[in-house]
Design an enzyme around this catalytic site. Sequence first.
Site, PDB file in Angstrom:
ATOM      1  N   HIS A 183       0.045  12.015  -5.532  1.00 48.12           N
ATOM      2  CA  HIS A 183      -0.548  12.004  -4.188  1.00 48.12           C
ATOM      3  C   HIS A 183       0.555  11.858  -3.131  1.00 48.12           C
ATOM      4  CE1 HIS A 183      -3.611  10.913  -1.108  1.00 48.12           C
ATOM      5  NE2 HIS A 183      -2.607  10.201  -0.624  1.00 48.12           N
ATOM      6  N   GLU A 184       1.407  10.871  -3.327  1.00 47.62           N
ATOM      7  CA  GLU A 184       2.466  10.614  -2.326  1.00 47.62           C
ATOM      8  C   GLU A 184       3.450  11.773  -2.271  1.00 47.62           C
ATOM      9  OE1 GLU A 184       1.902   8.499  -0.259  1.00 47.62           O
ATOM     10  OE2 GLU A 184       0.412   7.328  -1.327  1.00 47.62           O
ATOM     11  N   TYR A 243      -9.706  11.057   3.733  1.00 46.45           N
ATOM     12  CA  TYR A 243      -9.770  10.950   2.266  1.00 46.45           C
ATOM     13  C   TYR A 243     -11.076  11.532   1.733  1.00 46.45           C
ATOM     14  CZ  TYR A 243      -5.944   7.735   3.194  1.00 46.45           C
ATOM     15  OH  TYR A 243      -4.778   7.177   3.634  1.00 46.45           O
ATOM     16  N   HIS A 246      -6.487   0.154   5.325  1.00 51.09           N
ATOM     17  CA  HIS A 246      -6.525   1.104   6.445  1.00 51.09           C
ATOM     18  C   HIS A 246      -7.143   0.532   7.712  1.00 51.09           C
ATOM     19  CE1 HIS A 246      -5.978   3.219   2.707  1.00 51.09           C
ATOM     20  NE2 HIS A 246      -5.541   4.274   3.357  1.00 51.09           N
ATOM     21  N   HIS A 261       2.376  14.538  -0.088  1.00 55.98           N
ATOM     22  CA  HIS A 261       2.686  14.340   1.337  1.00 55.98           C
ATOM     23  C   HIS A 261       4.119  14.788   1.630  1.00 55.98           C
ATOM     24  CE1 HIS A 261      -0.954  12.254   2.439  1.00 55.98           C
ATOM     25  NE2 HIS A 261      -0.733  11.196   1.687  1.00 55.98           N
ATOM     26  N   HIS A 264       0.851  -1.190   0.000  1.00 53.68           N
ATOM     27  CA  HIS A 264       0.000   0.000   0.000  1.00 53.68           C
ATOM     28  C   HIS A 264       0.892   1.247   0.000  1.00 53.68           C
ATOM     29  CE1 HIS A 264      -3.717   2.195   0.353  1.00 53.68           C
ATOM     30  NE2 HIS A 264      -3.015   3.050   1.078  1.00 53.68           N
ATOM     31  N   ALA A 265       0.636   2.151  -0.941  1.00 57.95           N
ATOM     32  CA  ALA A 265       1.522   3.307  -1.120  1.00 57.95           C
ATOM     33  C   ALA A 265       1.535   4.204   0.120  1.00 57.95           C
ATOM     34  CB  ALA A 265       1.056   4.119  -2.329  1.00 57.95           C
ATOM     35  N   GLU A 306      -3.973  14.765   2.734  1.00 57.11           N
ATOM     36  CA  GLU A 306      -4.333  13.874   1.633  1.00 57.11           C
ATOM     37  C   GLU A 306      -4.699  14.638   0.357  1.00 57.11           C
ATOM     38  OE1 GLU A 306      -3.710  10.858   1.925  1.00 57.11           O
ATOM     39  OE2 GLU A 306      -3.449  10.756   4.101  1.00 57.11           O
TER      40      GLU A 306
HETATM   41  O1  X8Z Z   1      -4.304   5.307   1.043  1.00 53.87           O
HETATM   42  C1  X8Z Z   1      -4.247   6.137   0.164  1.00 53.87           C
HETATM   43  C2  X8Z Z   1      -2.918   6.677  -0.315  1.00 53.87           C
HETATM   44  C3  X8Z Z   1      -1.909   6.718   0.768  1.00 53.87           C
HETATM   45  S1  X8Z Z   1      -2.278   7.866   2.006  1.00 53.87           S
HETATM   46  C4  X8Z Z   1      -2.383   5.791  -1.420  1.00 53.87           C
HETATM   47  N1  X8Z Z   1      -5.382   6.556  -0.449  1.00 53.87           N
HETATM   48  C5  X8Z Z   1      -6.677   6.021  -0.094  1.00 53.87           C
HETATM   49  C6  X8Z Z   1      -6.791   4.558  -0.494  1.00 53.87           C
HETATM   50  O2  X8Z Z   1      -5.960   4.087  -1.274  1.00 53.87           O
HETATM   51  O3  X8Z Z   1      -7.727   3.897  -0.055  1.00 53.87           O
HETATM   52  C7  X8Z Z   1      -5.476   7.582  -1.476  1.00 53.87           C
HETATM   53  C8  X8Z Z   1      -6.914   7.615  -1.871  1.00 53.87           C
HETATM   54  C9  X8Z Z   1      -7.680   6.857  -0.833  1.00 53.87           C
HETATM   55 ZN    ZN Z   2      -2.142   9.800   1.294  1.00 52.49          ZN
END
Ligand code: X8Z
Ligand code: ZN
Length: 674
Positions: free
Chosen positions: A438-439, A578, A568, A442, A408-409, A466
């Site tokens: 996105h990254e 988000y 998450h 941050h 997960h990024a 975010e």
């Molecule tokens: O978790 C993330 C990022 C890292 S903070 C990749 N996002 C959420 C997800 O992937 O569920 C970005 C959009 C929503």
């Molecule tokens: Zn993020």
Amino acid sequence: MKKLHLATVCTAALMFSACADNTTATEAPKPAPAPAAPQPSQAAQKASNDLVQAATANSRPTVQDAREFLEQAEADIEDFGLRAARAYWVQANFITEDTNAMAAAAGKEGAELATRLANEAKRFNDVSLPDDMRRKIDGLKRGSNFPAPDREGAAGELAKIMARMDAVYGTAKFKLPDAQFAKAKDILGDDADNVLEQYEAVRLMANARDPELLAATWSGWRTLSQPMNESKTQQVQLDGELKGYSMAEDYADMVKIINEGARELGYADAGALWRAGYDMDADDFATEVDRLWGQVKPLYDELHCYVRAGLNEEYGDDVVPMDQPIRADLLGNIWAQSWGNVYELVEPEGAAKGVDVTALLEAQDYDALRMVKTGEQFFSSLGFDPLPDTFYKRSLITKPADRDVQCHASAWNLDDQEDIRIKMCTNVTGEDFQTVHHELGHNYYQRAYKDQPVFYKDGANDGFHEAIGDMIALSITPDYLVQIGLLDEADVPGEDADTALLLRQAMDKVAFLPFGLLVDKWRWQVFDGTLSPAEYNDGWWALREQYQGIRPPNDRPADAFDAGAKYHIPGNTPYMRYFLAHILQFQFHKAACDQAGFEGPLHRCSVYGNEEVGKRFENMMEMGASKPWPDALEAFTGERDMDGSAMLEYFAPLMSYLEEQNEGRTCGWSGSAD
Ligand code: X8Z
Ligand code: ZN
């Protein structure tokens, strides 16, 4: 990386990454690598707290006492920060029994530190403090998003559970039934093994169109959060055998612990603690997110209706009945949270084509590194300093073949100064091109607020963190793609392609909204006891149906814990951020386009190369969490409220098109009127 409260951008409490619950760091450079002072045991610490309390019982603490306390707290957090960040970084990049234990040890220390500081900060409840000191003290009093109670053993137990769930997610593997795997090879390649990970699941969901293969992949991935059975091939074990391991049980145990911790901090439960982190009354925050959802829901409802009709044409009435929630495995994403990957199935008939960024990247042989450099170049064009060399030396941007990593990024700042990094298993796709921005958002935010005191090294609120990179990615317009040589000038779609461009964008951004909202609505219900452990899964699907209008492709097994198949949840990252970010990024984008004097439709506006906008954006970013978020919002947009109007304006032409297309259709599903 984990942060001592405040906010992380993609992990858990007391963490230091973007994609974690935050920790904080210092404004001053880290002291030379002197060995960290040994941390007192919790019992010893408690005794010392009691002494402090006894000593102060007769003498009211003073402003000077508070100042000294904050100085010491800052030093303690900084001392912990870098060591913990390294442990978390190594664990996320190399998941083994040993690194899990290291992460759990750091988690324990962080939880103890946060609890101690929160309790000590209570001493100053009745002291009249200057605003800035009061803000810092109040921040400390919120402890962490995953607070450990102040009793022997609690922090260690909590940290173990959290590390274990994270590792189970990061090492999850599953097998497809042979007949389905044979089909999957068309997408994964002939060399693929039938031991699949998130990386392959994501690719299959994006590209497969066979409902049986989709359902099998969808269900296969969800075995990760069901009790262990022989179809799983997890390599990593924590705490002995994982046989019989149940993530739902771990989750329920964690909930008990953090609720106890939250009550000690003065909150009804952990959800109330989370909602208290937005410079407003916690109850008002719940009302506020509902208000924002109410603004944008009509747009989602039209999109849902239109997409269901398009999928019905592709799959027929049996697979997509026109009056039912949509099957969750048909939307191009393993969590059905963004739908851009099935855009081609609902493309407006006869309308001019938009832009397929994946195809453009492939045509020019982009690789992950070039995608990141292109993202960096965007920020540079706004006047941000280049990324440090260490960013490229230390980041992980492609999936290693030989070890388990947390795919997960996420974005990290190890030393809260210049040691910024990302960790991503990047695919060369338009979707991951967005995620790269996105990254990086941050990372640039973290660097912008690096001179703030440790307590303020965070987003104005976690939604801001975010939204930064996403706002930049909204400037990836056809004209911008021409400027960077990805698209030929002759191929820039004309005005007649606006519907296509907007629909493609809405499939990700609008589709996401109810998902962004419901993940923490579910957690709030779990934390406040509305949902018992036995009701976790049904409660999850009730919200998925109510807000998103989706349903599982099959009856869920009694032991399913489907929320746990979303990073998450086991990764312990709050999610409402988000939802907020999806509102805020359009607000930022509109403000930026106004500042740039752009006069066309918002979706054609790119602020690429505009240093004036960059400077104003950076000014807001430099504030970190030093002021209530409305101040930061005002600094950039002139507005003090989060507001969905900019998003509605952006998509207004699409809204008209969707309403037209949906005329005569029965939209919605039972329960959708809520
Ligand atoms: O978790 C993330 C990022 C890292 S903070 C990749 N996002 C959420 C997800 O992937 O569920 C970005 C959009 C929503
Ligand atoms: Zn993020």
